[in-house]
Structure formats: structure tokens, C-alpha cells
Scaffold this motif. Structure first.
Motif, PDB file in Angstrom:
ATOM      1  N   GLY A  93      23.186-106.857 -13.231  1.00 20.60           N
ATOM      2  CA  GLY A  93      22.584-107.750 -12.256  1.00 20.60           C
ATOM      3  C   GLY A  93      21.564-107.047 -11.380  1.00 20.60           C
ATOM      4  O   GLY A  93      20.490-107.604 -11.069  1.00 20.60           O
ATOM      5  N   LEU A  94      21.877-105.824 -10.966  1.00 17.87           N
ATOM      6  CA  LEU A  94      20.954-105.062 -10.134  1.00 17.87           C
ATOM      7  C   LEU A  94      19.708-104.659 -10.926  1.00 17.87           C
ATOM      8  O   LEU A  94      18.577-104.778 -10.440  1.00 17.87           O
ATOM      9  CB  LEU A  94      21.668-103.824  -9.589  1.00 17.87           C
ATOM     10  CG  LEU A  94      21.059-103.153  -8.358  1.00 17.87           C
ATOM     11  CD1 LEU A  94      21.035-104.103  -7.162  1.00 17.87           C
ATOM     12  CD2 LEU A  94      21.831-101.892  -8.013  1.00 17.87           C
ATOM     13  N   LEU A  95      19.909-104.198 -12.152  1.00 14.97           N
ATOM     14  CA  LEU A  95      18.788-103.783 -12.988  1.00 14.97           C
ATOM     15  C   LEU A  95      17.850-104.945 -13.283  1.00 14.97           C
ATOM     16  O   LEU A  95      16.628-104.827 -13.166  1.00 14.97           O
ATOM     17  CB  LEU A  95      19.303-103.168 -14.287  1.00 14.97           C
ATOM     18  CG  LEU A  95      19.914-101.776 -14.159  1.00 14.97           C
ATOM     19  CD1 LEU A  95      20.814-101.473 -15.349  1.00 14.97           C
ATOM     20  CD2 LEU A  95      18.818-100.720 -14.058  1.00 14.97           C
ATOM     21  N   GLU A  96      18.417-106.062 -13.684  1.00 16.50           N
ATOM     22  CA  GLU A  96      17.575-107.217 -14.013  1.00 16.50           C
ATOM     23  C   GLU A  96      16.914-107.795 -12.762  1.00 16.50           C
ATOM     24  O   GLU A  96      15.750-108.207 -12.790  1.00 16.50           O
ATOM     25  CB  GLU A  96      18.407-108.287 -14.714  1.00 16.50           C
ATOM     26  CG  GLU A  96      18.838-107.892 -16.123  1.00 16.50           C
ATOM     27  CD  GLU A  96      17.697-107.925 -17.130  1.00 16.50           C
ATOM     28  OE1 GLU A  96      16.503-107.954 -16.730  1.00 16.50           O
ATOM     29  OE2 GLU A  96      17.983-107.904 -18.337  1.00 16.50           O
ATOM     30  N   GLY A  97      17.653-107.825 -11.659  1.00 19.50           N
ATOM     31  CA  GLY A  97      17.102-108.379 -10.441  1.00 19.50           C
ATOM     32  C   GLY A  97      15.945-107.578  -9.876  1.00 19.50           C
ATOM     33  O   GLY A  97      15.024-108.136  -9.269  1.00 19.50           O
ATOM     34  N   LEU A  98      15.979-106.262 -10.077  1.00 21.56           N
ATOM     35  CA  LEU A  98      14.938-105.390  -9.530  1.00 21.56           C
ATOM     36  C   LEU A  98      13.898-104.975 -10.567  1.00 21.56           C
ATOM     37  O   LEU A  98      12.963-104.242 -10.239  1.00 21.56           O
ATOM     38  CB  LEU A  98      15.578-104.153  -8.900  1.00 21.56           C
ATOM     39  CG  LEU A  98      16.380-104.445  -7.629  1.00 21.56           C
ATOM     40  CD1 LEU A  98      17.149-103.212  -7.176  1.00 21.56           C
ATOM     41  CD2 LEU A  98      15.466-104.937  -6.507  1.00 21.56           C
ATOM     42  N   ARG A  99      14.034-105.443 -11.784  1.00 17.32           N
ATOM     43  CA  ARG A  99      13.073-105.084 -12.835  1.00 17.32           C
ATOM     44  C   ARG A  99      11.634-105.457 -12.465  1.00 17.32           C
ATOM     45  O   ARG A  99      10.717-104.642 -12.694  1.00 17.32           O
ATOM     46  CB  ARG A  99      13.485-105.702 -14.168  1.00 17.32           C
ATOM     47  CG  ARG A  99      12.559-105.349 -15.327  1.00 17.32           C
ATOM     48  CD  ARG A  99      13.059-105.943 -16.631  1.00 17.32           C
ATOM     49  NE  ARG A  99      13.310-107.366 -16.517  1.00 17.32           N
ATOM     50  CZ  ARG A  99      12.357-108.307 -16.533  1.00 17.32           C
ATOM     51  NH1 ARG A  99      11.082-107.950 -16.629  1.00 17.32           N
ATOM     52  NH2 ARG A  99      12.667-109.583 -16.438  1.00 17.32           N
ATOM     53  N   PRO A 100      11.374-106.642 -11.905  1.00 12.24           N
ATOM     54  CA  PRO A 100       9.982-106.933 -11.539  1.00 12.24           C
ATOM     55  C   PRO A 100       9.404-105.953 -10.518  1.00 12.24           C
ATOM     56  O   PRO A 100       8.209-105.618 -10.582  1.00 12.24           O
ATOM     57  CB  PRO A 100      10.073-108.350 -10.948  1.00 12.24           C
ATOM     58  CG  PRO A 100      11.264-108.949 -11.615  1.00 12.24           C
ATOM     59  CD  PRO A 100      12.249-107.816 -11.723  1.00 12.24           C
ATOM     60  N   ALA A 101      10.223-105.489  -9.584  1.00 16.21           N
ATOM     61  CA  ALA A 101       9.745-104.520  -8.600  1.00 16.21           C
ATOM     62  C   ALA A 101       9.455-103.181  -9.271  1.00 16.21           C
ATOM     63  O   ALA A 101       8.514-102.475  -8.889  1.00 16.21           O
ATOM     64  CB  ALA A 101      10.773-104.343  -7.478  1.00 16.21           C
ATOM     65  N   LEU A 102      10.251-102.825 -10.264  1.00 16.84           N
ATOM     66  CA  LEU A 102       9.971-101.610 -11.023  1.00 16.84           C
ATOM     67  C   LEU A 102       8.664-101.754 -11.792  1.00 16.84           C
ATOM     68  O   LEU A 102       7.827-100.840 -11.816  1.00 16.84           O
ATOM     69  CB  LEU A 102      11.116-101.324 -11.999  1.00 16.84           C
ATOM     70  CG  LEU A 102      12.438-100.845 -11.397  1.00 16.84           C
ATOM     71  CD1 LEU A 102      13.560-100.933 -12.430  1.00 16.84           C
ATOM     72  CD2 LEU A 102      12.320 -99.422 -10.874  1.00 16.84           C
ATOM     73  N   ALA A 103       8.476-102.898 -12.427  1.00 15.98           N
ATOM     74  CA  ALA A 103       7.267-103.114 -13.225  1.00 15.98           C
ATOM     75  C   ALA A 103       6.002-103.063 -12.380  1.00 15.98           C
ATOM     76  O   ALA A 103       4.911-102.801 -12.899  1.00 15.98           O
ATOM     77  CB  ALA A 103       7.366-104.456 -13.951  1.00 15.98           C
ATOM     78  N   ALA A 104       6.148-103.282 -11.073  1.00 14.67           N
ATOM     79  CA  ALA A 104       4.991-103.251 -10.179  1.00 14.67           C
ATOM     80  C   ALA A 104       4.593-101.838  -9.779  1.00 14.67           C
ATOM     81  O   ALA A 104       3.531-101.642  -9.172  1.00 14.67           O
ATOM     82  CB  ALA A 104       5.286-104.081  -8.920  1.00 14.67           C
TER      83      ALA A 104
END
Length: 257
Positions: A93-104
Motif C-alpha cells: 500500500g505504501l509503495l503503490e501510494g507513493l509511486r507517483p511521487a517517486l516517478a516525479a
């Protein structure tokens, strides 16, 4: 590669491996956003969907929507379904939820803390439910399973999810390496009870033999995680790296290759 301080989110940052990693990153000039139930920047319970959403919101508020690194360290070892909720669903849940912020971010990296126990006997139905079913189904099946299989099942499911996700457009296609460190026996508050009884310690040593330097300290795992989420790691992804003093090689032997 990037220069200068990076912003890294670390779950389980209040103790054990997560705390050791947070301390190490800060000592090296990075900004750390700690996530845990207490004594951290973002206080949230990853055992519940609401807590995971709260953790994601809290990290996003502090990183401004751009996150250089994420390490899911939070986990528990208990013979009950809560282990599945925290170790698998909390991490994913944490990984998927923060994936867009990582991609940025310009050079994003992500990692999880797995375990050598993921190579040990698991409850196949629980693992399958984690990967293919709903959380409630997985938790229901976990309630019917042998308690001793739940920790290995949670870590096996996490490793399998990671290996599938890491090579998808959402992760590899977005330039985000995603890996796991799978420790053997690490001296942390979670494992402290295992050392208190001689019979339990012998059983542990039989299950996880560590011929190279014996038990590890949390700082050893932290160093490995720091490299995996560092800018220098441009091409390693989908890997479960066993930091176990040789336990996996001894238990499974060369035949796995």
C-alpha cells in the motif's frame, strides 16, 4: 545520477532496521521522512487501509509530491493475521501510494525489507490470496492457517509481488528500481525474545544457519538498503538480495540455479 541531499521516506523508522537506516541516511545528509505508529514524522498504522492512506498523505505533504526514495521497513512477526496486514498490505500500500511521487523525481529508488523466512514453508492459499485476491480473503485464510506459516507467507508474497511489479511500465518503465533486502537473523527489538531461551535460539540457528559472521546488526542491513536506493543503482531491479551470512545458500544449495 543526482547530487546533494535527497528526500527518502522510511517506514518502521521508530526502531530496528528502519531506525538504523533513517539515522544512516541523515548522517549522510539526506532528508528522511519517518513513518511509524509513534516517534516519527508521520504517525500511521499500516495494518489498516485508513492508516496506509494517512501515511501516504503525510509523506506527500512533507515531500511536496516529489520523493527520491522509499524503503518499506515496517513489519511484525506474530502468529496471527495481523502479520499479513502489516508485512504485505502495509508495504504494498505504501509503495503503490507513493509511486507517483517517486516517478516525479529525477532518480527515484525503492526497496523493501524481506526475509530469509520467505524461502521457508508457507501457506500457499494465503500467499495466493495476497497476490490474486482481496485483503479480507487473505486475512480470513490467515486465520485458518497455522500461525507459524504466516510470517514466511507474508514475506514470500511480498517478494513475489515485488518481482512481478518491478519490471512493469509503472516501475521499470518509470525509471524506478524496486528491490528487496532479505536478512537472516538481525538483532532488533522484534527478534530479542528469540535470544532469551536457549532452546528457541538453537531452533533459530538450525533454521537460519549463518556461517559468515553470524547474526547481523540492523546497521548492516541499513548499509545495503542505502546502496540499493542510492543513485548509483541504475540497473538492479526485481531482486531479493539475501543478507543472511550464507543461510539461503546453505538451506537451498546450488540447485536453485
Amino acid at each position: 545520477m543526482t547530487d546533494g541531499a535527497r528526500t527518502i521516506a522510511v517506514s518502521g523508522a521508530a526502531s530496528g532496521i528502519g531506525r538504523a537506516l533513517a539515522d544512516l541516511l541523515r548522517a549522510n545528509g539526506d532528508r528522511v521522512i519517518g513513518v511509524d505508529r509513534e516517534e516519527t514524522d508521520v504517525r500511521a498504522d499500516l495494518a489498516a487501509s485508513e492508516g496506509r492512506a494517512e501515511a501516504v498523505r503525510g509523506v506527500l505533504e512533507r515531500c511536496g509530491g516529489v520523493l527520491d526514495g522509499l524503503v518499506a521497513c515496517a513489519g511484525i512477526s506474530a502468529p496471527e493475521p495481523l502479520t499479513i496486514r502489516v508485512n504485505f498490505y502495509g508495504a504494498v500500500g505504501l509503495l503503490e501510494g507513493l509511486r507517483p511521487a517517486l516517478a516525479a523525481a529525477p532518480a527515484p529508488r525503492a526497496a523493501v525489507v524481506g526475509s530469509i523466512s520467505g524461502t521457508q514453508p508457507v501457506d500457499r492459499a494465503v500467499v495466493a490470496a495476497c497476490l490474486e485476491g482481496t485483503e479480507e480473503e487473505a486475512v480470513r485464510l490467515a486465520g485458518e492457517a497455522r500461525g507459524g506459516t504466516l510470517y514466511p507467507s507474508s514475506k514470500s508474497a511480498l517478494a513475489r509481488w515485488l518481482r512481478a511489479a518491478a519490471v512493469t511500465p509503472a516501475w521499470a518503465g518509470a525509471g524506478i528500481p524496486l528491490n528487496a533486502i532479505a536478512p537472516g537473523v538481525v538483532r532488533t527489538p522484534m527478534t530479542a525474545p528469540l535470544f532469551e531461551d536457549e532452546a528457541t535460539r538453537k531452533s533459530m540457528d538450525d533454521a537460519v544457519p549463518m556461517p559468515l559472521n553470524g547474526y547481523a546488526g540492523p546497521e548492516v542491513v541499513a548499509e545495503a538498503l542505502r546502496w540499493l536506493i542510492g543513485p548509483a543503482n541504475s540497473h538492479i531491479t526485481g531482486q531479493v538480495v539475501y543478507l543472511d551470512g550464507g543461510a539461503e545458500a546453505m538451506r537451498r544449495g546450488p540447485e536453485v540455479y
